[in-house]
Design a protein around this motif. Structure first.
Motif, PDB file in Angstrom:
ATOM      1  N   ASP A   1       0.811  -1.225   0.000  1.00  0.00           N
ATOM      2  CA  ASP A   1       0.000   0.000   0.000  1.00  0.00           C
ATOM      3  C   ASP A   1       0.841   1.270   0.000  1.00  0.00           C
ATOM      4  O   ASP A   1       0.483   2.263   0.652  1.00  0.00           O
ATOM      5  N   VAL A   2       1.959   1.248  -0.682  1.00  0.00           N
ATOM      6  CA  VAL A   2       2.794   2.461  -0.766  1.00  0.00           C
ATOM      7  C   VAL A   2       3.019   2.890  -2.216  1.00  0.00           C
ATOM      8  O   VAL A   2       3.736   3.856  -2.474  1.00  0.00           O
ATOM      9  N   THR A   3       2.394   2.188  -3.151  1.00  0.00           N
ATOM     10  CA  THR A   3       2.645   2.500  -4.569  1.00  0.00           C
ATOM     11  C   THR A   3       2.223   3.927  -4.904  1.00  0.00           C
ATOM     12  O   THR A   3       2.939   4.624  -5.623  1.00  0.00           O
ATOM     13  N   GLU A   4       1.074   4.331  -4.402  1.00  0.00           N
ATOM     14  CA  GLU A   4       0.572   5.660  -4.783  1.00  0.00           C
ATOM     15  C   GLU A   4       1.510   6.784  -4.348  1.00  0.00           C
ATOM     16  O   GLU A   4       1.876   7.628  -5.168  1.00  0.00           O
ATOM     17  N   PRO A   5       1.916   6.836  -3.045  1.00  0.00           N
ATOM     18  CA  PRO A   5       2.861   7.902  -2.691  1.00  0.00           C
ATOM     19  C   PRO A   5       4.188   7.813  -3.443  1.00  0.00           C
ATOM     20  O   PRO A   5       4.781   8.853  -3.758  1.00  0.00           O
ATOM     21  N   ILE A   6       4.644   6.603  -3.756  1.00  0.00           N
ATOM     22  CA  ILE A   6       5.902   6.505  -4.508  1.00  0.00           C
ATOM     23  C   ILE A   6       5.687   7.051  -5.924  1.00  0.00           C
ATOM     24  O   ILE A   6       6.491   7.820  -6.460  1.00  0.00           O
ATOM     25  N   ARG A   7       4.571   6.666  -6.524  1.00  0.00           N
ATOM     26  CA  ARG A   7       4.252   7.160  -7.874  1.00  0.00           C
ATOM     27  C   ARG A   7       4.229   8.687  -7.881  1.00  0.00           C
ATOM     28  O   ARG A   7       4.699   9.343  -8.794  1.00  0.00           O
ATOM     29  N   GLU A   8       3.670   9.250  -6.803  1.00  0.00           N
ATOM     30  CA  GLU A   8       3.553  10.705  -6.706  1.00  0.00           C
ATOM     31  C   GLU A   8       4.936  11.356  -6.598  1.00  0.00           C
ATOM     32  O   GLU A   8       5.199  12.402  -7.210  1.00  0.00           O
ATOM     33  N   LEU A   9       5.825  10.712  -5.819  1.00  0.00           N
ATOM     34  CA  LEU A   9       7.196  11.224  -5.701  1.00  0.00           C
ATOM     35  C   LEU A   9       7.871  11.248  -7.076  1.00  0.00           C
ATOM     36  O   LEU A   9       8.551  12.213  -7.441  1.00  0.00           O
ATOM     37  N   VAL A  10       7.670  10.166  -7.838  1.00  0.00           N
ATOM     38  CA  VAL A  10       8.289  10.071  -9.164  1.00  0.00           C
ATOM     39  C   VAL A  10       7.689  11.124 -10.091  1.00  0.00           C
ATOM     40  O   VAL A  10       8.394  11.876 -10.764  1.00  0.00           O
ATOM     41  N   ARG A  11       6.369  11.187 -10.063  1.00  0.00           N
ATOM     42  CA  ARG A  11       5.666  12.084 -10.986  1.00  0.00           C
ATOM     43  C   ARG A  11       6.010  13.554 -10.721  1.00  0.00           C
ATOM     44  O   ARG A  11       6.173  14.340 -11.645  1.00  0.00           O
ATOM     45  N   SER A  12       6.161  13.893  -9.439  1.00  0.00           N
ATOM     46  CA  SER A  12       6.372  15.303  -9.096  1.00  0.00           C
ATOM     47  C   SER A  12       7.738  15.794  -9.568  1.00  0.00           C
ATOM     48  O   SER A  12       7.920  16.970  -9.872  1.00  0.00           O
ATOM     49  N   GLY A  13       8.722  14.888  -9.613  1.00  0.00           N
ATOM     50  CA  GLY A  13      10.070  15.274 -10.046  1.00  0.00           C
ATOM     51  C   GLY A  13      10.747  16.254  -9.095  1.00  0.00           C
ATOM     52  O   GLY A  13      11.769  16.849  -9.433  1.00  0.00           O
ATOM     53  N   ARG A  14      10.226  16.375  -7.862  1.00  0.00           N
ATOM     54  CA  ARG A  14      10.817  17.355  -6.951  1.00  0.00           C
ATOM     55  C   ARG A  14      12.024  16.760  -6.226  1.00  0.00           C
ATOM     56  O   ARG A  14      12.140  15.535  -6.088  1.00  0.00           O
ATOM     57  N   LYS A  15      12.905  17.662  -5.739  1.00  0.00           N
ATOM     58  CA  LYS A  15      14.077  17.211  -4.990  1.00  0.00           C
ATOM     59  C   LYS A  15      13.646  16.772  -3.600  1.00  0.00           C
ATOM     60  O   LYS A  15      12.752  17.385  -3.012  1.00  0.00           O
ATOM     61  N   VAL A  16      14.258  15.704  -3.086  1.00  0.00           N
ATOM     62  CA  VAL A  16      13.888  15.208  -1.757  1.00  0.00           C
ATOM     63  C   VAL A  16      15.128  15.142  -0.877  1.00  0.00           C
ATOM     64  O   VAL A  16      16.253  15.118  -1.368  1.00  0.00           O
ATOM     65  N   ASP A  17      14.862  15.095   0.422  1.00  0.00           N
ATOM     66  CA  ASP A  17      15.942  14.953   1.394  1.00  0.00           C
ATOM     67  C   ASP A  17      16.176  13.447   1.598  1.00  0.00           C
ATOM     68  O   ASP A  17      15.296  12.750   2.126  1.00  0.00           O
ATOM     69  N   PRO A  18      17.332  12.918   1.203  1.00  0.00           N
ATOM     70  CA  PRO A  18      17.571  11.469   1.283  1.00  0.00           C
ATOM     71  C   PRO A  18      17.413  10.923   2.695  1.00  0.00           C
ATOM     72  O   PRO A  18      16.965   9.781   2.869  1.00  0.00           O
ATOM     73  N   ALA A  19      17.756  11.735   3.710  1.00  0.00           N
ATOM     74  CA  ALA A  19      17.649  11.249   5.091  1.00  0.00           C
ATOM     75  C   ALA A  19      16.180  11.021   5.452  1.00  0.00           C
ATOM     76  O   ALA A  19      15.839  10.027   6.097  1.00  0.00           O
TER      77      ALA A  19
END
Ligand code: FAD
Ligand code: NAD
Length: 415
Positions: A385-403
């Motif tokens: 049940d984590v596919t949707e938020p992961i898809r959103e992270l990919v789709r947004s193309g925004r920079k994330v904090d690795p930590a």
């Protein structure tokens, strides 16, 4: 081009390839309100079925035959879809808007959708056409492999891709002795990269598979026309009662190429899944479609693509200008007790960092592939049940904090 055929009847939408993509296209046309004729043509004798169980539940004897079909038999009549099985299309003529069947019949179409899928690559070595050398694409192939997976049987698997690993898992589960022979350094290396490929190598080793990498297969040895082993480039021979070959596929472009459609790594289409020929569309494994999110053409050889692209193709054929295919690719696998989902797209070697949320050694984790701080893809292993938020992270193309990405305490939507 008129809308009636030679006999004065309205021209149908014709779909060539009666598998997952073809059946989903017929379904999508009806769901979109199309009331005209649909002809779905396939050269297999089975009504459209799904292939994922063929290397998993069906091969293991856990999923019944009835469960593999896309629709129950009566669905086609109920939805007025003319299903022509055991019928190969021999040629298409985009200028004349006709398809010619192998038995010489001709059908005029209003729109044509090609869902011809792909064909397994054949092993180009001496001895590869002997009894006991097994490929896996169709349900009858799965039946043949199931027969070979007996306790104690020696099974050599050539290729540590999806087919190789899933059939190896089924073979071990059935009690066979399994050796995997892979040309690259690790399994699934092109798709997953070194860090995550190692997880799959460890998984299979832990289940007693003899994994051999960097090998060259020179010959399949045999006796009386039946395979007895695999001779490698270093001169050694791996004895085998059966050899399963899973060394990739090639998109089935034969019809499209002969008809002069533009071919680049499959049938090239735009984001509406239109090919270079008027009124001809392509979807599924065979389509190399322009993907607006990635700004490039992408050919995806996975189930979800064959489920979803036909919906866009159907709407595009019905004239909806907003029918654009821009879904983020998704696939899954099940091997032993490891289940995973992957969402995103990474070109081979196209990432600069892998971030793990959880310890990969526990086989309960999420892996993220990053480039320049942006998530290109994520893979959840035995976490659901984590596919949707992961898809959103990919789709947004925004920079994330690795930590924060690595921290299980931070909800994925808040990374
Ligand atoms: C064993 C196996 C397991 C898989 N497991 C997974 C999985 O776990 N997860 C995942 O994401 N993906 C999986 N896949 C991949 C997935 O099944 C494919 O991506 C999907 O089947 C593609 O569907 P398609 O309709 O585009 O093409 P196909 O399924 O290849 O169907 C094309 C059809 O067109 C027919 N055809 C071709 N030419 C003609 C012609 N000239 N005339 C008439 N008919 C024609 C073919 O015979 C075939 O029936 C698996 C594939 C296999 C083989
Ligand atoms: N879970 C899934 O998503 C799933 C499961 C099964 C099949 N499929 C699909 O089915 C298709 C076929 O799968 P596949 O596993 O055959 O292809 P693949 O491309 O996944 O893997 C092929 C593997 O064979 C290796 N190889 C190539 N030539 C070789 C040689 N001569 N000797 C040794 N190794 C060699 C490659 O390095 C690679 O690791 C693909 O489209 C795949 O996506 C998907």
């Amino acid at each position: 081009m008129g809308t009636a055929d030679d006999s004065g009847r309205e021209r149908p939408i014709v779909i060539v390839g009666a598998s997952l993509g073809g059946a989903k296209a017929a379904e999508a046309l009806r769901e979109a309100g199309y009331e005209g004729r649909i002809v779905l043509i396939g050269d297999e004798h089975e009504r459209p079925y799904e292939r994922p169980p063929l290397s998993k539940g069906y091969l293991l004897g856990k999923t019944s035959r009835e469960k593999i079909y896309v629709h129950p038999p009566q669905w086609y009549g109920e939805h007025d879809v003319t299903l022509r099985l055991g019928t190969a299309v021999a040629a298409i003529d985009p200028a004349g808007h006709t398809v010619t069947l192998a038995d010489d019949g001709r059908i005029e179409y209003a729109k044509l959708l090609l869902t011809t899928g792909s064909l397994p690559r054949r092993l180009p070595v001496p001895g590869a056409d002997q009894e006991g050398v097994l490929y896996l694409r169709r349900v009858e192939d799965s039946d043949r492999i199931k027969d070979a997976l007996r306790p104690g049987a020696r099974v050599a698997v050539i290729g540590a891709g999806w087919i190789g690993l899933e059939t190896a898992a089924a073979a071990r589960t059935a009690g066979a002795e399994v050796t995997i022979l892979e040309a690259a350094e690790l399994p699934l290396l092109r798709v997953l990269g070194r860090e995550v490929a190692q997880v799959f190598a460890d998984l299979h080793r832990d289940h007693g598979v003899d994994l051999r990498f960097n090998v060259q297969v020179d010959e399949l040895t045999g006796e009386g026309g039946t395979v007895t082993g695999v001779r490698l480039g270093d001169g050694t021979t791996v004895p085998a009662d059966a050899v399963i070959v899973g060394i990739g596929i090639a998109p089935d472009i034969a019809l499209a190429k002969a008809a002069g459609l533009e071919i680049v790594n499959g049938i090239k289409t735009d984001e509406h899944l239109r090919t270079s020929a008027p009124d001809v569309y392509a979807a599924g494994d065979v389509a190399n479609a322009y993907h607006p999110l990635f700004g490039r053409h992408l050919r995806v050889e996975h189930w979800a693509n064959a489920v979803n692209q036909p919906q866009t193709a159907a709407r595009a054929m019905l004239g909806h200008p907003d029918a654009v295919y821009d879904r983020v690719p998704y696939f899954f696998t099940d091997q032993y007790d490891l289940g995973m989902e992957y969402v995103g797209y990474v070109e081979p070697g196209g990432y600069d960092r892998v971030v793990f949320r959880g310890d990969p050694a526990t086989r309960e984790f999420i892996a993220f592939w990053l480039s320049d701080g942006r998530v290109l893809a994520g893979m959840n292993v035995n976490i659901w049940d984590v596919t949707e938020p992961i898809r959103e992270l990919v789709r947004s193309g925004r920079k994330v904090d690795p930590a924060r990405l690595a921290d299980p305490g931070v909800p994925l939507g808040e990374v």
